[in-house]
Design a protein around this motif. Structure first.
Motif, PDB file in Angstrom:
ATOM      1  N   LEU A   1      -8.467   3.279 -19.809  1.00  0.00           N
ATOM      2  CA  LEU A   1      -6.147   3.382 -20.079  1.00  0.00           C
ATOM      3  C   LEU A   1      -6.206   2.823 -21.566  1.00  0.00           C
ATOM      4  CD1 LEU A   1      -3.426   3.943 -18.677  1.00  0.00           C
ATOM      5  CD2 LEU A   1      -3.316   1.900 -19.153  1.00  0.00           C
ATOM      6  N   LEU A   2      -7.099   1.922 -21.417  1.00  0.00           N
ATOM      7  CA  LEU A   2      -7.052   1.575 -23.286  1.00  0.00           C
ATOM      8  C   LEU A   2      -7.848   2.666 -23.981  1.00  0.00           C
ATOM      9  CD1 LEU A   2      -7.144  -2.330 -23.750  1.00  0.00           C
ATOM     10  CD2 LEU A   2      -4.364  -0.525 -23.371  1.00  0.00           C
ATOM     11  N   VAL A   3      -8.774   2.375 -24.356  1.00  0.00           N
ATOM     12  CA  VAL A   3      -9.600   3.641 -24.718  1.00  0.00           C
ATOM     13  C   VAL A   3      -9.794   5.379 -24.541  1.00  0.00           C
ATOM     14  CG1 VAL A   3     -12.387   3.856 -25.384  1.00  0.00           C
ATOM     15  CG2 VAL A   3     -11.578   1.719 -25.268  1.00  0.00           C
ATOM     16  N   VAL A   4      -9.596   5.631 -23.170  1.00  0.00           N
ATOM     17  CA  VAL A   4      -9.652   7.264 -23.024  1.00  0.00           C
ATOM     18  C   VAL A   4      -8.230   7.822 -23.326  1.00  0.00           C
ATOM     19  CG1 VAL A   4     -10.110   9.282 -21.642  1.00  0.00           C
ATOM     20  CG2 VAL A   4     -11.453   6.807 -21.589  1.00  0.00           C
ATOM     21  N   PHE A   5      -7.265   6.804 -22.602  1.00  0.00           N
ATOM     22  CA  PHE A   5      -5.884   7.821 -22.671  1.00  0.00           C
ATOM     23  C   PHE A   5      -4.926   7.328 -24.139  1.00  0.00           C
ATOM     24  CE2 PHE A   5      -6.958   7.975 -18.535  1.00  0.00           C
ATOM     25  CZ  PHE A   5      -6.881   9.381 -18.146  1.00  0.00           C
ATOM     26  N   PHE A   6      -5.003   5.673 -24.416  1.00  0.00           N
ATOM     27  CA  PHE A   6      -4.187   5.301 -25.279  1.00  0.00           C
ATOM     28  C   PHE A   6      -5.042   5.603 -26.985  1.00  0.00           C
ATOM     29  CE2 PHE A   6      -1.774   2.998 -22.088  1.00  0.00           C
ATOM     30  CZ  PHE A   6      -0.535   3.261 -22.668  1.00  0.00           C
ATOM     31  N   HIS A   7      -6.636   5.633 -26.141  1.00  0.00           N
ATOM     32  CA  HIS A   7      -7.424   5.885 -28.012  1.00  0.00           C
ATOM     33  C   HIS A   7      -7.566   4.649 -28.760  1.00  0.00           C
ATOM     34  CE1 HIS A   7      -7.346  10.862 -26.852  1.00  0.00           C
ATOM     35  NE2 HIS A   7      -6.606  10.208 -26.383  1.00  0.00           N
ATOM     36  N   VAL A   8      -7.728   3.667 -28.350  1.00  0.00           N
ATOM     37  CA  VAL A   8      -7.496   2.245 -28.930  1.00  0.00           C
ATOM     38  C   VAL A   8      -8.921   2.175 -29.652  1.00  0.00           C
ATOM     39  CG1 VAL A   8      -5.524   1.402 -28.023  1.00  0.00           C
ATOM     40  CG2 VAL A   8      -7.808   0.402 -27.047  1.00  0.00           C
ATOM     41  N   PRO A   9      -9.055   2.035 -30.290  1.00  0.00           N
ATOM     42  CA  PRO A   9     -11.086   1.309 -30.911  1.00  0.00           C
ATOM     43  C   PRO A   9     -11.045   0.600 -29.827  1.00  0.00           C
ATOM     44  CG  PRO A   9      -8.992   0.704 -32.707  1.00  0.00           C
ATOM     45  CD  PRO A   9      -8.366   1.703 -31.325  1.00  0.00           C
ATOM     46  N   ILE A  10     -12.279   0.225 -29.751  1.00  0.00           N
ATOM     47  CA  ILE A  10     -12.712  -1.055 -28.781  1.00  0.00           C
ATOM     48  C   ILE A  10     -13.186  -2.142 -28.570  1.00  0.00           C
ATOM     49  CG2 ILE A  10     -15.201  -1.605 -27.701  1.00  0.00           C
ATOM     50  CD1 ILE A  10     -15.923   1.507 -27.699  1.00  0.00           C
ATOM     51  N   PHE A  11     -12.621  -2.532 -30.311  1.00  0.00           N
ATOM     52  CA  PHE A  11     -13.133  -3.554 -30.763  1.00  0.00           C
ATOM     53  C   PHE A  11     -11.515  -4.550 -30.074  1.00  0.00           C
ATOM     54  CE2 PHE A  11     -10.787  -2.168 -34.228  1.00  0.00           C
ATOM     55  CZ  PHE A  11      -9.516  -3.022 -34.753  1.00  0.00           C
ATOM     56  N   ILE A  12     -10.215  -3.174 -30.149  1.00  0.00           N
ATOM     57  CA  ILE A  12      -9.125  -3.733 -29.906  1.00  0.00           C
ATOM     58  C   ILE A  12      -9.688  -3.566 -28.001  1.00  0.00           C
ATOM     59  CG2 ILE A  12      -6.672  -2.873 -29.191  1.00  0.00           C
ATOM     60  CD1 ILE A  12      -7.085  -3.387 -32.049  1.00  0.00           C
ATOM     61  N   TYR A  13     -10.223  -3.506 -27.488  1.00  0.00           N
ATOM     62  CA  TYR A  13     -10.221  -3.684 -25.811  1.00  0.00           C
ATOM     63  C   TYR A  13     -10.740  -4.985 -26.144  1.00  0.00           C
ATOM     64  CZ  TYR A  13     -12.701  -3.460 -21.709  1.00  0.00           C
ATOM     65  OH  TYR A  13     -12.941  -3.888 -20.789  1.00  0.00           O
TER      66      TYR A  13
ATOM     67  N   LEU B   1      -0.097  -6.563 -13.055  1.00  0.00           N
ATOM     68  CA  LEU B   1      -0.605  -5.829 -13.537  1.00  0.00           C
ATOM     69  C   LEU B   1      -0.667  -4.674 -12.198  1.00  0.00           C
ATOM     70  CD1 LEU B   1      -3.254  -6.002 -11.366  1.00  0.00           C
ATOM     71  CD2 LEU B   1      -4.146  -7.757 -12.553  1.00  0.00           C
ATOM     72  N   SER B   2       0.122  -4.786 -12.033  1.00  0.00           N
ATOM     73  CA  SER B   2      -0.171  -3.605  -9.990  1.00  0.00           C
ATOM     74  C   SER B   2       0.750  -2.368 -12.071  1.00  0.00           C
ATOM     75  CB  SER B   2       0.882  -3.405  -9.431  1.00  0.00           C
ATOM     76  OG  SER B   2      -0.387  -4.366  -8.536  1.00  0.00           O
ATOM     77  N   PHE B   3       1.387  -2.930 -12.429  1.00  0.00           N
ATOM     78  CA  PHE B   3       2.462  -2.089 -13.223  1.00  0.00           C
ATOM     79  C   PHE B   3       1.509  -1.461 -14.825  1.00  0.00           C
ATOM     80  CE2 PHE B   3       5.088  -4.608 -10.577  1.00  0.00           C
ATOM     81  CZ  PHE B   3       5.948  -3.511  -9.936  1.00  0.00           C
ATOM     82  N   THR B   4       0.546  -2.248 -15.027  1.00  0.00           N
ATOM     83  CA  THR B   4       0.198  -1.654 -15.727  1.00  0.00           C
ATOM     84  C   THR B   4       0.137   0.108 -16.042  1.00  0.00           C
ATOM     85  OG1 THR B   4      -1.143  -3.197 -16.208  1.00  0.00           O
ATOM     86  CG2 THR B   4      -2.194  -2.063 -17.486  1.00  0.00           C
ATOM     87  N   GLY B   5      -0.326   0.748 -15.605  1.00  0.00           N
ATOM     88  CA  GLY B   5      -0.110   1.935 -15.342  1.00  0.00           C
ATOM     89  C   GLY B   5       1.153   2.945 -15.859  1.00  0.00           C
ATOM     90  N   LEU B   6       2.246   2.242 -15.247  1.00  0.00           N
ATOM     91  CA  LEU B   6       4.007   3.010 -15.971  1.00  0.00           C
ATOM     92  C   LEU B   6       3.877   2.185 -17.643  1.00  0.00           C
ATOM     93  CD1 LEU B   6       5.897   1.130 -13.426  1.00  0.00           C
ATOM     94  CD2 LEU B   6       4.966   3.734 -13.602  1.00  0.00           C
ATOM     95  N   ALA B   7       2.847   1.593 -18.224  1.00  0.00           N
ATOM     96  CA  ALA B   7       2.825   1.192 -19.321  1.00  0.00           C
ATOM     97  C   ALA B   7       2.857   2.708 -20.386  1.00  0.00           C
ATOM     98  CB  ALA B   7       1.922   0.548 -20.047  1.00  0.00           C
ATOM     99  N   SER B   8       3.866   2.896 -21.687  1.00  0.00           N
ATOM    100  CA  SER B   8       4.064   3.951 -22.205  1.00  0.00           C
ATOM    101  C   SER B   8       3.045   3.432 -23.592  1.00  0.00           C
ATOM    102  CB  SER B   8       6.089   3.937 -22.748  1.00  0.00           C
ATOM    103  OG  SER B   8       6.395   2.617 -23.493  1.00  0.00           O
ATOM    104  N   ASN B   9       2.647   2.295 -24.031  1.00  0.00           N
ATOM    105  CA  ASN B   9       1.923   1.784 -24.704  1.00  0.00           C
ATOM    106  C   ASN B   9       1.044   1.597 -24.847  1.00  0.00           C
ATOM    107  OD1 ASN B   9       2.635  -0.452 -25.851  1.00  0.00           O
ATOM    108  ND2 ASN B   9       4.594   0.856 -26.158  1.00  0.00           N
ATOM    109  N   TYR B  10      -0.270   1.002 -25.900  1.00  0.00           N
ATOM    110  CA  TYR B  10      -1.217   0.605 -25.378  1.00  0.00           C
ATOM    111  C   TYR B  10      -0.815  -1.047 -25.040  1.00  0.00           C
ATOM    112  CZ  TYR B  10      -2.011  -1.322 -30.333  1.00  0.00           C
ATOM    113  OH  TYR B  10      -2.250  -1.648 -30.858  1.00  0.00           O
TER     114      TYR B  10
END
Length: 370
Positions: A33-45, A86-95
């Motif tokens: 979700l973070l790296v592939v869909f929201f395109h955040v750098p790995i260090f943010i993950y 945490l089940s609602f993580t998929g509804l997040a509009s940003n990282y």
């Protein structure tokens, strides 16, 4: 050996099964979700996982103390019920929203873990502990493996990840119900762990430095294959072997300290070394290393709580809280280091993990075995 309170052991263990059947799908989806869909750098993950485990370390310590003060059952049920966040993580509009939702649910997962382990100690004798914790880990990870399986199938068939994460509410609710009907959960005597117990906490902290979120092998597999569903299979392999060997380690009569040192920490050190130097050889090698890491984690999850339960009689909640605290502190620092080192090279990150596991191995052999 026949467990005297087998029904209670199974209620607690199946509660773990359904909990992991839910939240482990979110764990597998989180790096994607973070790296592939929201395109955040790995260090943010890496920082996000550090926040999960860092805050979780404090929640573990608090949860263990609260379990001894008001009872482990009410503490476990309360914390388990709030994992659903945490089940609602998929509804997040940003990282940022995704990180906050996942983090909150994960913190309450840590809050309930020492209490649940204490409940298991309270319905078993010392001679039954290894088998009981082995059953707990086996069912725990079996649920996780099934969670990653349906996550992988959903990714393969293009199902919206938000639907997958919302589905996790169902097994998480069943998990909480099973804890609620378990006949366990007495109060304990909050106290500081003994010196030997503290050495065990220190060793699991160093193992925590190397106990990176399995998101890093998932990301590594995605890097070499370009397929998200092949990446999550890595996690399924890890979980499958961890479940199987958790049951095996609980059944066979191994010396607990030696089992933890050699089959847990040392094996993990060697496996991380393999990830550092062998990952480029292809997906079969990545899956093989994931399987061996599953065996190493099965050893730690079976033998660590067994040893701690014997070192903290009457204060199991505080002891298990200290154990979870040590692990989470290690994972907090470890994920930050892994994230930053990974930016330069995945090999550097896994070499760091290998070194930390070896230090944990040395501490157990030198101090805990004394």
């Amino acid at each position: 050996m026949v467990l005297k309170n087998k029904s209670e052991v199974l209620k607690i263990s199946f509660s773990a099964f359904f909990a992991d059947l839910g939240y482990q799908a979110a764990v597998g989806a989180f790096p994607i979700l973070l790296v592939v869909f929201f395109h955040v750098p790995i260090f943010i993950y890496g920082i996000a996982e550090a926040l999960n485990y860092g805050g979780g370390s404090f929640m573990s310590m608090v949860g263990g103390y609260v379990a001894d003060k008001i009872g482990s059952k009410i503490t476990a049920v309360f914390g388990n019920a709030l994992i659903i966040i945490l089940s609602f993580t998929g509804l997040a509009s940003n990282y940022i929203e995704a990180i906050l939702l996942f983090m909150t649910g994960w913190w309450f997962r840590n809050f309930r873990t020492p209490a649940r382990r204490a409940m298991l100690a309270q319905v078993t004798t010392e001679e039954e502990r290894s088998e009981a914790y082995g059953i707990l880990h086996a069912l725990d990870i079996a649920g996780a493996m099934l969670a990653v399986t349906y996550l992988t199938l959903a990714l393969y068939f293009g199902v919206d990840i938000s639907y997958v994460l919302l589905f996790t509410i169902i097994p998480l609710s069943i998990s909480t119900l099973l804890l609620a009907i378990t006949k366990a959960g007495r109060k304990g005597i909050p106290k500081r762990p003994s010196r030997t117990a503290l050495y065990l906490v220190i060793s699991t902290m160093f193992f925590g430095f190397s106990f990176y979120s399995f998101g890093f092998p998932i990301i590594t597999t995605y890097h070499f294959t370009g397929k998200t569903y092949l990446a999550t299979i890595t996690y399924a392999v890890f979980l499958g072997f961890s479940s199987l060997f958790g049951y095996i380690f609980g059944k066979i009569k191994l010396k607990e300290i030696e089992g933890l040192a050699f089959l847990g920490y040392l094996l993990a050190a060697l496996t991380s070394l393999g990830f550092a130097f062998l990952s480029s050889f292809g997906i079969s090698v990545l899956y093989g290393l994931s399987a061996v890491m599953g065996i190493a984690v099965a050893s730690t999850e079976t033998f660590e709580p067994t040893i701690m339960s014997k070192l903290t009689r009457g204060s199991e909640g505080s002891g298990m809280g200290a154990l979870s605290f040590g692990r989470s502190i290690g994972v907090f620092i470890g994920n930050v280091m892994m994230g930053f080192l990974y930016q330069y090279s995945y090999s550097y990150a896994f070499l760091f993990a290998s070194l930390m596991s070896f230090i944990a191995f040395a501490i157990v052999l030198i101090k805990v075995r004394e």
